[in-house]
Design an enzyme around this catalytic site. Structure first.
Site, PDB file in Angstrom:
ATOM      1  N   HIS A 291       0.848  -1.191   0.000  1.00  0.00           N
ATOM      2  CA  HIS A 291       0.000   0.000   0.000  1.00  0.00           C
ATOM      3  C   HIS A 291       0.886   1.245   0.000  1.00  0.00           C
ATOM      4  CE1 HIS A 291      -3.714  -2.138   1.932  1.00  0.00           C
ATOM      5  NE2 HIS A 291      -3.196  -2.834   0.929  1.00  0.00           N
TER       6      HIS A 291
ATOM      7  N   GLU B 214       0.945   3.858   1.908  1.00  0.00           N
ATOM      8  CA  GLU B 214       1.476   4.228   3.225  1.00  0.00           C
ATOM      9  C   GLU B 214       2.584   3.275   3.667  1.00  0.00           C
ATOM     10  OE1 GLU B 214      -3.001   5.180   3.221  1.00  0.00           O
ATOM     11  OE2 GLU B 214      -1.689   3.607   2.446  1.00  0.00           O
TER      12      GLU B 214
ATOM     13  N   CYS C 151      -5.630   1.879   5.920  1.00  0.00           N
ATOM     14  CA  CYS C 151      -6.181   0.605   6.382  1.00  0.00           C
ATOM     15  C   CYS C 151      -5.530   0.236   7.716  1.00  0.00           C
ATOM     16  CB  CYS C 151      -5.955  -0.484   5.334  1.00  0.00           C
ATOM     17  SG  CYS C 151      -4.260  -1.091   5.270  1.00  0.00           S
TER      18      CYS C 151
ATOM     19  N   CYS D 118      -1.720  -0.539   7.510  1.00  0.00           N
ATOM     20  CA  CYS D 118      -0.885   0.650   7.371  1.00  0.00           C
ATOM     21  C   CYS D 118      -0.843   1.444   8.671  1.00  0.00           C
ATOM     22  CB  CYS D 118      -1.398   1.520   6.233  1.00  0.00           C
ATOM     23  SG  CYS D 118      -1.203   0.748   4.608  1.00  0.00           S
TER      24      CYS D 118
END
Length: 163
Positions: free
Chosen positions: A59, A61, A89, A92
């Site tokens: 992801h 992040e 999420c 993260c």
């Protein structure tokens, strides 16, 4: 939630959105970007690379946290702020907690993402359930290697200051 007090937040969030838009236009993939800064200086930027790397943890992040840790040569990101195009999420956010990130700003909420199947809410709801009620079972089996030193005891000894 608190009232934002970072005068650079809007500009960094725009940067994260532009990174995410570039990801859509150039890679034809997920609309997520992230910027990490400390003391008014950008430490790392990243986009979602889940498809490009065939890595479900890539992801934006997470990639930014990884890049910032490498740039700072430390897993300690205390004093850093993350600016994300979307609501992080649970994976993260947990990585940010573990790294000591100071605060997080996001541009698009879970509610904004819901109509596009881009909400992170499901993960938070699932983790909030008692373990026995989660979709994915977690099984505790306290197996130990009797022929060797205890794993966690070995870590404690390694982590103790020499003295």
């Amino acid at each position: 939630m608190t009232t934002p007090h970072d005068p650079n937040a809007g500009a960094y969030l725009l940067d994260s959105i532009r990174l995410a838009m570039g990801n859509i236009r150039e890679r034809k993939t997920w609309p997520f970007g992230a910027v990490i800064a400390r003391d008014g200086k950008v430490i790392a930027t990243a986009v979602n690379e889940v498809d490009a790397l065939c890595d479900p943890s890539a992801h934006a992040e997470m990639q930014a946290v990884r890049a910032a840790a490498k740039a700072l040569k430390s897993t300690n990101l205390s004093g850093c702020t993350v600016y994300a195009s979307g609501y992080p999420c649970s994976m993260c956010l947990t990585a940010m907690y573990l790294a000591g990130v100071k605060e997080v700003y996001y541009a698009y909420s879970n509610e904004d993402g819901e109509p596009y199947d881009l909400s992170a809410e499901r993960g938070y709801l699932e983790i909030a359930r008692p373990p026995q009620q989660r979709e994915m079972p977690l099984h505790s089996m306290p197996v130990r290697d009797e022929g060797d030193e205890d794993l966690y005891e070995a870590w404690r000894k390694l982590a103790e200051p020499a003295g």
